[in-house]
Design a protein around this motif. Structure first.
Motif, short mmCIF file in Angstrom:
data_model
loop_
_atom_site.label_atom_id
_atom_site.label_comp_id
_atom_site.label_asym_id
_atom_site.label_seq_id
_atom_site.Cartn_x
_atom_site.Cartn_y
_atom_site.Cartn_z
N THR A 39 0.82 -1.21 0.00
CA THR A 39 0.00 0.00 0.00
C THR A 39 0.86 1.27 0.00
N ASP A 40 2.14 1.15 0.34
CA ASP A 40 3.04 2.31 0.34
C ASP A 40 3.73 2.53 -1.01
N ALA A 41 3.56 1.60 -1.95
CA ALA A 41 4.28 1.68 -3.22
C ALA A 41 3.98 2.97 -3.98
N ASP A 42 2.72 3.31 -4.15
CA ASP A 42 2.39 4.52 -4.91
C ASP A 42 2.85 5.79 -4.21
N ARG A 45 6.55 6.01 -4.68
CA ARG A 45 6.84 6.34 -6.09
C ARG A 45 6.69 7.85 -6.30
N GLU A 46 5.68 8.45 -5.68
CA GLU A 46 5.46 9.90 -5.80
C GLU A 46 6.58 10.69 -5.12
N LEU A 47 7.15 10.17 -4.03
CA LEU A 47 8.28 10.82 -3.38
C LEU A 47 9.55 10.76 -4.24
N LEU A 48 9.70 9.67 -4.97
CA LEU A 48 10.90 9.48 -5.79
C LEU A 48 10.80 10.15 -7.16
N ARG A 49 9.59 10.29 -7.68
CA ARG A 49 9.40 10.84 -9.04
C ARG A 49 10.07 12.21 -9.24
N PRO A 50 10.03 13.14 -8.26
CA PRO A 50 10.70 14.44 -8.47
C PRO A 50 12.22 14.34 -8.64
N LEU A 79 13.10 6.64 3.77
CA LEU A 79 11.93 5.79 3.60
C LEU A 79 11.88 4.74 4.70
N GLU A 80 10.69 4.40 5.12
CA GLU A 80 10.53 3.32 6.08
C GLU A 80 10.44 2.02 5.29
N ALA A 81 11.60 1.42 5.06
CA ALA A 81 11.66 0.17 4.31
C ALA A 81 12.76 -0.70 4.91
N MET A 82 12.56 -1.99 4.83
CA MET A 82 13.62 -2.91 5.19
C MET A 82 14.50 -3.04 3.95
N GLN A 83 15.78 -2.82 4.09
CA GLN A 83 16.67 -2.90 2.94
C GLN A 83 17.65 -4.04 3.15
N VAL A 84 17.78 -4.87 2.13
CA VAL A 84 18.60 -6.06 2.18
C VAL A 84 19.66 -5.96 1.10
N ILE A 85 20.91 -6.24 1.46
CA ILE A 85 21.99 -6.27 0.48
C ILE A 85 22.70 -7.61 0.60
#
Length: 132
Positions: A39-42, A45-50, A79-85
């Motif tokens: 539900t956070d994808a859109d 995406r709007e935060l990254l688009r600029p 961003l509130e995301a879990m990031q995996v590398i």
């Protein structure tokens, strides 16, 4: 990769990969993923688009200047995301498919609920995958 979040909603992982030399005798293959609620994808995406420059279809690290990279990292880090590398180091090789497969296997293991579901991420062409 869609995966359940223990009944709290759906998660989606956006993954990308890269291979780069590390000195004269080492190569590193990386697979990175940001895991967010579907539900956070859109809104994300709007935060990254600029951040896209005129004519850009997507953000790509190798296309960006140092200043732009810092700007992009600043936004993504917020961003509130879990990031995996996942990373694999080896001797240099033009054929990286095995490294890619091993990194993706580990990524699936690291994702919530074992990464069940379809992939969501950048597609890699054969020439990109094999370093051509």
């Amino acid at each position: 990769m869609d995966t359940s979040n223990h009944g709290d909603g759906r998660l989606v992982a956006y993954a990308d990969e890269s291979s780069a030399p590390r000195g004269m005798d080492r190569q590193e293959y990386l697979v990175c993923a940001a895991v967010i609620e579907k539900t956070d994808a859109d809104p994300i995406r709007e935060l990254l688009r600029p951040l896209l420059l005129p004519g850009q279809r997507k953000l790509h690290w190798s296309d960006e200047s140092g200043r732009r990279r810092r700007e992009i990292v600043g936004v993504v880090a917020g961003l509130e995301a879990m990031q995996v590398i996942i990373t694999h180091r080896s001797t240099p090789s033009r054929k990286t498919e095995r490294y890619r497969r091993k990194c993706l296997e580990q990524l699936y293991f690291e994702l919530p609920d074992g990464g069940h579901g379809p992939d969501v991420g950048e597609q890699t062409t054969d020439s990109e995958r094999h370093g051509s």
